[in-house]
Design a protein around this motif. Structure first.
Motif, short mmCIF file in Angstrom:
data_model
loop_
_atom_site.label_atom_id
_atom_site.label_comp_id
_atom_site.label_asym_id
_atom_site.label_seq_id
_atom_site.Cartn_x
_atom_site.Cartn_y
_atom_site.Cartn_z
N GLU A 1 -33.16 1.95 -25.92
CA GLU A 1 -34.16 1.78 -24.86
C GLU A 1 -35.54 1.82 -25.51
N THR A 2 -36.45 0.96 -25.09
CA THR A 2 -37.70 0.82 -25.84
C THR A 2 -38.98 1.20 -25.10
N SER A 3 -38.93 1.39 -23.79
CA SER A 3 -40.18 1.56 -23.05
C SER A 3 -40.40 2.99 -22.56
N GLU A 4 -39.33 3.79 -22.52
CA GLU A 4 -39.45 5.15 -21.96
C GLU A 4 -39.07 6.19 -23.01
N GLY A 5 -38.35 7.21 -22.58
CA GLY A 5 -37.97 8.27 -23.51
C GLY A 5 -39.18 8.90 -24.15
N MET A 6 -39.13 9.06 -25.46
CA MET A 6 -40.23 9.71 -26.18
C MET A 6 -41.44 8.79 -26.38
N PHE A 7 -41.33 7.53 -25.96
CA PHE A 7 -42.49 6.63 -26.02
C PHE A 7 -43.22 6.55 -24.67
N ALA A 8 -42.71 7.24 -23.67
CA ALA A 8 -43.28 7.12 -22.33
C ALA A 8 -44.73 7.57 -22.27
N MET B 1 -41.35 13.02 -22.88
CA MET B 1 -40.13 12.24 -22.71
C MET B 1 -39.89 12.04 -21.21
N THR B 2 -39.77 10.79 -20.80
CA THR B 2 -39.51 10.48 -19.40
C THR B 2 -38.39 9.45 -19.31
N ILE B 3 -37.44 9.71 -18.44
CA ILE B 3 -36.34 8.80 -18.16
C ILE B 3 -36.37 8.45 -16.68
N THR B 4 -36.23 7.16 -16.35
CA THR B 4 -36.21 6.76 -14.95
C THR B 4 -34.87 6.12 -14.60
N ARG B 5 -34.48 6.28 -13.35
CA ARG B 5 -33.24 5.67 -12.88
C ARG B 5 -33.28 4.15 -13.02
N ALA B 6 -34.40 3.55 -12.64
CA ALA B 6 -34.49 2.09 -12.63
C ALA B 6 -34.25 1.50 -14.02
N THR B 7 -34.90 2.07 -15.03
CA THR B 7 -34.72 1.56 -16.38
C THR B 7 -33.31 1.83 -16.89
N CYS B 8 -32.77 3.00 -16.57
CA CYS B 8 -31.40 3.31 -17.00
C CYS B 8 -30.40 2.33 -16.41
N GLU B 9 -30.56 2.02 -15.14
CA GLU B 9 -29.61 1.09 -14.50
C GLU B 9 -29.64 -0.27 -15.18
N MET C 1 -30.15 10.67 -17.25
CA MET C 1 -29.60 9.53 -17.98
C MET C 1 -28.07 9.53 -17.94
N GLU C 2 -27.47 10.67 -18.18
CA GLU C 2 -26.01 10.76 -18.16
C GLU C 2 -25.46 10.47 -16.76
N LYS C 3 -26.13 10.99 -15.74
CA LYS C 3 -25.69 10.76 -14.36
C LYS C 3 -25.68 9.28 -14.03
N VAL C 4 -26.76 8.57 -14.38
CA VAL C 4 -26.84 7.14 -14.09
C VAL C 4 -25.80 6.37 -14.90
N PHE C 5 -25.57 6.79 -16.14
CA PHE C 5 -24.55 6.13 -16.96
C PHE C 5 -23.18 6.23 -16.29
N ASP C 6 -22.85 7.42 -15.78
CA ASP C 6 -21.56 7.60 -15.11
C ASP C 6 -21.45 6.69 -13.89
N GLU C 7 -22.55 6.54 -13.16
CA GLU C 7 -22.54 5.69 -11.96
C GLU C 7 -22.33 4.22 -12.35
N VAL C 8 -23.01 3.77 -13.40
CA VAL C 8 -22.88 2.37 -13.83
C VAL C 8 -21.49 2.14 -14.41
N ALA C 9 -20.98 3.10 -15.17
CA ALA C 9 -19.63 2.97 -15.73
C ALA C 9 -18.59 2.85 -14.62
#
Length: 364
Positions: A129-136, A153-161, A198-206
């Motif tokens: 991922e290139t736009s968030e995380g530790m570059f946010a 460090m910021t993670i958003t649901r929209a980018t994760c999805e 991030m893990e929660k959204v991954f589980d939902e997409v999986a």
């Protein structure tokens, strides 16, 4: 005959040298496959900033964004820093401007390339991922201090999805080419609140992509497994910094950054560049390995071909990849791969392999 507008940004150090190699290979592919690439070249190098204070601007990126893709060499010089003490690199600004949410970093163990681990087959794609995380927080207000500094460090649901949907799509596409078609998340949800999301959204997409196998590891354990058992991985997806580090580990498994291409992509824009840096210490010596840049150019053709439904570009990309693979197997090889060939010699060998393949009879 299809025409495509390509922005070329050679950059610093060995960037212009390896870009020249890629352009030669692309030129041969155009002759063979009957498409046209029209180039517009821009200088946003650290060296330009040193001389003039000029950096890439939003207006520059608006103009560049009209092209079909960007071919990017390597940028940055260790002794050239901006007002906050950071190295210059237009890549970061372009990722934010074009919302390039994923950096695709494939690695493959090619025949003839020495590697540092005991593995007969390594073929994986690291998605960073290139736009968030530790570059946010790169553009947060910063008060210079010699006592304390903070990065956000910021993670958003929209980018994760979006990121995870891309990972599962990539796994399906790779499965058609013979890989397992498996997605693995590397995260740190046991210690970071952002990674819990991030893990929660991954589980939902999986759960919506049950046709593709998925798994998860903490980043520390997953990094170890990459070295001890790389065959368990196909598509790896991770946060910005974690993905940056693990993609370099992956490159180390297959011979180094000299054979590691990459692409920063959104649904509409793509920037293609080698994973390596500008290596100013060998600039101008003819020692640079052009392989990663040439493979990045092939990634550009494949991406464009898929986006524009142009099978000719996809075929051209496959031909370039095959030519590179042949040269890596038989030589000549550059110094970083245990050989002594110059940049020009490796480039000429790839061109020769590309021409030889074009003269073979059908089915040969």
């Amino acid at each position: 005959m299809a025409n495509y507008e390509i922005t070329v940004i050679p950059g610093d150090g060995i960037g212009p040298e390896v870009v020249d190699s890629a352009l030669q290979v692309l030129g041969e592919a155009q002759k063979q496959f009957g498409f046209t690439l029209d180039y517009a070249t821009y200088d946003f190098s650290a060296e330009l900033y040193r001389r003039t204070g000029r950096k890439i601007t939003a207006a520059d990126m608006d103009e560049i964004g009209k092209s079909d893709a960007v071919l990017f060499g390597a940028m940055g010089l260790p002794d050239v820093r901006d007002e906050e003490g950071l190295e210059l690199g237009a890549q970061v600004q372009m990722r934010a401007h074009y919302k390039l949410f994923a950096s695709l970093r494939p690695v493959k163990l090619f025949e003839g390339v020495p590697n540092a681990v005991r593995a007969e087959k390594i073929d994986m794609l690291v998605i960073r991922e290139t736009s968030e995380g530790m570059f946010a927080g790169l553009h947060d207000k910063h008060e210079p201090s010699d006592e304390e500094a903070t990065d956000r460090m910021t993670i958003t649901r929209a980018t994760c999805e979006t990121l995870f949907a891309e990972a599962f799509d990539q796994a399906r596409a790779r499965r058609k080419r013979g890989t397992p078609g498996r997605v693995t998340l590397l995260h740190k949800s046991n210690a970071l609140r952002s990674n819990v999301l991030m893990e929660k959204v991954f589980d939902e997409v999986a759960a919506k992509n049950t046709d593709v196998e998925s798994s998860k590891y903490y980043i520390d354990a997953g990094s170890m497994y990459m070295v001890t058992d790389p065959g368990r991985f196909d598509v790896i997806v991770s946060e910005n910094i974690f993905g940056d580090i693990t993609s370099e580990i992956a490159a180390g498994l297959v011979g180094g950054l000299g054979v590691a291409p990459s692409a920063d992509v959104s649904r509409t824009h793509g920037v293609f560049q080698p994973s390596h840096g500008s290596a100013p210490d060998i600039a101008g010596t003819g020692k640079a390995n052009p392989t990663a840049m040439i493979l990045s150019a092939a990634m550009m053709l494949e991406w464009l071909g898929e986006k524009r439904e142009d099978a000719v570009l996809v075929d051209a990309a496959s031909s370039i990849n095959a030519a590179v693979e042949k040269v890596l197997a038989t030589g000549p090889r550059s110094a970083d791969l245990g050989g002594s060939a110059s940049t020009d010699e490796v480039t000429d060998a790839v061109l020769s392999a590309l021409r030889s393949a074009a003269t073979l009879p059908a089915g040969a």
